[in-house]
Design a protein around this motif. Structure first.
Motif, PDB file in Angstrom:
ATOM      1  N   VAL A   1      40.360  38.163  45.375  1.00  0.00           N
ATOM      2  CA  VAL A   1      39.287  38.755  45.879  1.00  0.00           C
ATOM      3  C   VAL A   1      39.685  39.229  47.341  1.00  0.00           C
TER       4      VAL A   1
ATOM      5  N   LEU B   1      40.091  30.942  36.914  1.00  0.00           N
ATOM      6  CA  LEU B   1      38.766  30.936  38.190  1.00  0.00           C
ATOM      7  C   LEU B   1      39.508  30.973  39.338  1.00  0.00           C
TER       8      LEU B   1
ATOM      9  N   LEU C   1      39.907  48.505  43.262  1.00  0.00           N
ATOM     10  CA  LEU C   1      40.429  47.421  42.294  1.00  0.00           C
ATOM     11  C   LEU C   1      41.662  48.188  41.423  1.00  0.00           C
TER      12      LEU C   1
ATOM     13  N   ALA D   1      34.400  24.111  29.934  1.00  0.00           N
ATOM     14  CA  ALA D   1      34.048  25.470  29.531  1.00  0.00           C
ATOM     15  C   ALA D   1      32.610  25.893  30.124  1.00  0.00           C
TER      16      ALA D   1
ATOM     17  N   GLU E   1      30.426  34.326  38.725  1.00  0.00           N
ATOM     18  CA  GLU E   1      30.297  34.671  40.028  1.00  0.00           C
ATOM     19  C   GLU E   1      31.587  35.521  40.523  1.00  0.00           C
ATOM     20  N   VAL E   2      32.697  35.039  39.872  1.00  0.00           N
ATOM     21  CA  VAL E   2      33.807  35.968  40.299  1.00  0.00           C
ATOM     22  C   VAL E   2      33.480  37.574  39.862  1.00  0.00           C
TER      23      VAL E   2
ATOM     24  N   ILE F   1      41.352  28.379  31.366  1.00  0.00           N
ATOM     25  CA  ILE F   1      40.004  29.023  31.974  1.00  0.00           C
ATOM     26  C   ILE F   1      40.065  28.218  33.453  1.00  0.00           C
TER      27      ILE F   1
ATOM     28  N   VAL G   1      27.397  32.647  47.601  1.00  0.00           N
ATOM     29  CA  VAL G   1      28.501  31.658  47.475  1.00  0.00           C
ATOM     30  C   VAL G   1      27.934  30.313  47.884  1.00  0.00           C
TER      31      VAL G   1
ATOM     32  N   PHE H   1      31.175  30.059  37.015  1.00  0.00           N
ATOM     33  CA  PHE H   1      32.074  30.486  38.062  1.00  0.00           C
ATOM     34  C   PHE H   1      32.900  31.643  37.523  1.00  0.00           C
ATOM     35  N   ASP H   2      32.791  31.994  36.374  1.00  0.00           N
ATOM     36  CA  ASP H   2      33.406  33.243  36.134  1.00  0.00           C
ATOM     37  C   ASP H   2      32.361  34.414  36.403  1.00  0.00           C
TER      38      ASP H   2
ATOM     39  N   LEU I   1      31.602  39.005  42.501  1.00  0.00           N
ATOM     40  CA  LEU I   1      32.357  39.086  43.722  1.00  0.00           C
ATOM     41  C   LEU I   1      33.109  40.525  43.773  1.00  0.00           C
ATOM     42  N   TYR I   2      33.794  40.776  42.772  1.00  0.00           N
ATOM     43  CA  TYR I   2      34.831  41.801  42.603  1.00  0.00           C
ATOM     44  C   TYR I   2      34.124  43.181  43.095  1.00  0.00           C
TER      45      TYR I   2
ATOM     46  N   LEU J   1      28.936  23.428  42.762  1.00  0.00           N
ATOM     47  CA  LEU J   1      30.063  22.871  42.797  1.00  0.00           C
ATOM     48  C   LEU J   1      30.182  21.201  43.181  1.00  0.00           C
TER      49      LEU J   1
ATOM     50  N   TRP K   1      31.537  43.362  45.084  1.00  0.00           N
ATOM     51  CA  TRP K   1      31.292  43.355  46.225  1.00  0.00           C
ATOM     52  C   TRP K   1      32.598  43.446  47.298  1.00  0.00           C
ATOM     53  N   ALA K   2      33.569  42.903  47.005  1.00  0.00           N
ATOM     54  CA  ALA K   2      34.889  42.683  47.631  1.00  0.00           C
ATOM     55  C   ALA K   2      35.056  44.368  48.030  1.00  0.00           C
TER      56      ALA K   2
ATOM     57  N   TRP L   1      40.508  22.221  39.926  1.00  0.00           N
ATOM     58  CA  TRP L   1      38.970  22.453  40.182  1.00  0.00           C
ATOM     59  C   TRP L   1      38.797  21.989  41.540  1.00  0.00           C
TER      60      TRP L   1
ATOM     61  N   THR M   1      31.271  24.786  32.946  1.00  0.00           N
ATOM     62  CA  THR M   1      31.261  25.267  34.359  1.00  0.00           C
ATOM     63  C   THR M   1      32.354  26.371  34.448  1.00  0.00           C
ATOM     64  N   PHE M   2      33.200  26.776  33.723  1.00  0.00           N
ATOM     65  CA  PHE M   2      33.964  27.981  33.698  1.00  0.00           C
ATOM     66  C   PHE M   2      33.090  29.250  33.643  1.00  0.00           C
TER      67      PHE M   2
ATOM     68  N   PHE N   1      41.216  42.687  47.459  1.00  0.00           N
ATOM     69  CA  PHE N   1      40.276  43.755  47.453  1.00  0.00           C
ATOM     70  C   PHE N   1      39.559  44.118  48.609  1.00  0.00           C
ATOM     71  N   MET N   2      39.126  42.988  49.346  1.00  0.00           N
ATOM     72  CA  MET N   2      38.487  43.165  50.642  1.00  0.00           C
ATOM     73  C   MET N   2      39.334  43.995  51.624  1.00  0.00           C
TER      74      MET N   2
ATOM     75  N   LEU O   1      37.971  30.051  47.770  1.00  0.00           N
ATOM     76  CA  LEU O   1      36.627  30.066  48.300  1.00  0.00           C
ATOM     77  C   LEU O   1      36.764  30.277  49.709  1.00  0.00           C
TER      78      LEU O   1
ATOM     79  N   GLY P   1      41.450  34.478  39.781  1.00  0.00           N
ATOM     80  CA  GLY P   1      40.519  35.331  40.057  1.00  0.00           C
ATOM     81  C   GLY P   1      40.018  35.368  41.558  1.00  0.00           C
ATOM     82  N   LEU P   2      39.449  34.286  41.936  1.00  0.00           N
ATOM     83  CA  LEU P   2      38.823  34.192  43.410  1.00  0.00           C
ATOM     84  C   LEU P   2      40.001  34.557  44.381  1.00  0.00           C
TER      85      LEU P   2
END
Lengths: 117, 337
Positions: free
Chosen positions: B178, B171, B187, A64, A73-74, B167, A99, A70-71, A77-78, A106, A80-81, B317, A66-67, B181-182, B325, B174-175
């Motif tokens: 991305v 991740l 979105l 949880a 981070e996601v 969860i 990143v 990173f969440d 990123l949105y 990580l 930005w993308a 993971w 770590t999640f 979207f680029m 990534l 969701g990654l």
């Protein structure tokens, strides 16, 4: 702008009504013959041993935590993308560094064995 | 194109069209959910050289209706030790997010009604994809709550396992998108569909094959389908978080699972396969793509054994997260250079 969320509110109301309605229907029309054994938690048909409110493995907390890192981070990123093509080289460089820092995180976690189950 | 229909230029027509769209989508979703259970039993039956349901109606076609009716009239058991409010709330907390996620999926282009342009989509949000991820995330609360409120060891284990699994895979899912979207620079799901318009080769499945694979597999894990169905693992956890549930409350879990399958199929079709684009009218194309992915999900259930929990965490993971990534870095490099 907010009016584009109006249909979602209506849909939530409809889905809630459907869920509540069907549960209420079965509650009203279903038979009700409770007995002590029937209302006991299921455990292979044996008498209960202890309680279900027990401790569980600490590994779930590691996952949880770590999640969350990173969440976030996601989430960064949105946006930005979406503007990536306009930002060009500068955007790529800045986000590349961000990143990179996270990848080090990580890698550190991986090395420390936090991701081992 | 005429002006966009909105609440300010014709409120009555706007509300009428909105209600019509919502009802149509809701009914179609319910029908697909009901017949997905039939399709699953029939297809897996034939894959295992059985016939599946045959007795109720012609070819067993009335089976989902019979099942639904039966569940309506079953006893609604609430265990004496359960936390009552949470126990009753949990199935609804799973079902409602599963059903409202379809709101942002576009099921066709624009049509003209009463002199105004109407998009064939319940709600065109700028942040459509965030809405989908948020709703998928909300579903976890229902599962954890169901597991905890039942006051049963199997349920608790199922609920916690599920939370960690969802969860972890959220991740990577969701990654992985991305990169989409680029390329699409938006979105909004409508914008993503437009970015793939033109020929079939503009579909993002061709320019983003890695993202497609990662997103598909992680989505299967997120909706707890085989081979990632550890939270319900019948053979060891006795259905996990829904062990104590009966009657319509159990049916809500069941429907939510199939609704989630439809949602995932619809989202993948929209993000990677051009959504409603194709040779037929828009809605039929989208439905065909959804049915294709539903078939693959059912096929997987007949084919793959369940993965172990440590394998599941390893893949989430150490395989999919780095792959996602890497895909972003590659896409970024290709766009910049």
């Amino acid at each position: 702008m907010l009016e584009s969320y109006l249909p979602i509110l209506v849909l939530i109301a409809l889905a809630l009504m459907f869920a509540l309605g069907s549960v209420a229907f079965s509650f009203i029309f279903g038979p009700k013959k409770p007995s002590e054994v029937k209302l006991a938690p299921y455990e292979c048909g044996m008498p209960l041993i202890g309680t279900a409110r027990e401790q569980f493995s600490v590994k779930f907390y590691m996952v949880a935590m770590t999640f969350i890192v990173f969440d976030i981070e996601v989430v960064f990123l949105y946006p930005w993308a979406v503007v990536f093509k306009q930002l060009g080289m500068y955007g790529a460089g800045v986000m590349g560094f961000f990143v990179f820092v996270l990848i080090i995180g990580l890698a550190y976690e991986w090395k420390k064995g936090a991701l081992e189950w | 194109m005429p002006e966009m229909l909105s609440l300010s230029n014709d409120p009555i027509l706007f509300i009428a069209v909105m209600l019509a769209k919502i009802l149509a989508v809701f009914v179609v979703l319910l029908l697909i959910v009901a017949y997905a259970t039939y399709a699953e039993r029939k297809i897996i039956g034939h894959m295992q050289t059985r016939l599946g349901p045959t007795m109720t109606g012609p070819l067993g076609l009335l089976q989902p209706i019979a099942d639904g009716l039966k569940l309506f009239f079953k006893e609604d058991i609430i265990p004496a030790q359960a936390s009552k409010v949470a126990f009753i709330l949990a199935p609804m907390m799973i079902l409602v997010p599963a059903f409202i996620t379809v709101a942002v999926v576009p099921f066709g282009g624009d049509v003209v009604i009463g002199g105004y342009t109407v998009p064939l989509q319940i709600a065109d949000l700028d942040v459509g994809i965030l809405f989908i991820l948020a709703m998928e995330g909300l579903g976890v609360y229902g599962i954890v709550l169901a597991g905890w409120a039942s006051n049963n060891k199997y349920s608790l284990l199922g609920g916690i396992r599920s939370a960690a699994q969802v969860i972890s895979y959220e991740l990577a899912a969701g990654l992985s998108i991305v990169a989409v979207f680029m390329l699409a620079e938006t979105l909004s799901l409508r914008g993503i569909v437009e970015a793939q318009s033109g020929s079939m080769f503009n579909w993002f499945v061709f320019s983003q094959p890695l993202a497609f694979c990662v997103f598909f597999i992680t989505s299967v894990a997120e909706i707890n389908r085989v081979p990632f169905d550890l939270p319900e693992a019948e053979t060891e956890l006795v259905s996990g978080f829904c062990t104590e549930y009966s009657s319509m409350k159990y049916a809500l879990f069941f429907m939510a699972e199939y609704a989630n399958m439809v949602v995932v199929a619809a989202v993948i079709s929209t993000l990677f396969l051009g959504g409603p684009a194709g040779p037929f009218p828009g809605v039929i194309n989208l439905l065909l793509k959804i049915f294709f992915f539903m078939f693959v999900l059912i096929w997987m259930r007949a084919t793959f054994p369940r993965v172990r929990y440590d394998q599941l965490m390893f893949m989430g993971w150490k395989v999919f997260l780095p792959l996602a990534l890497l895909n972003i870095v590659i896409t970024g490099a290709v766009i910049v250079l």
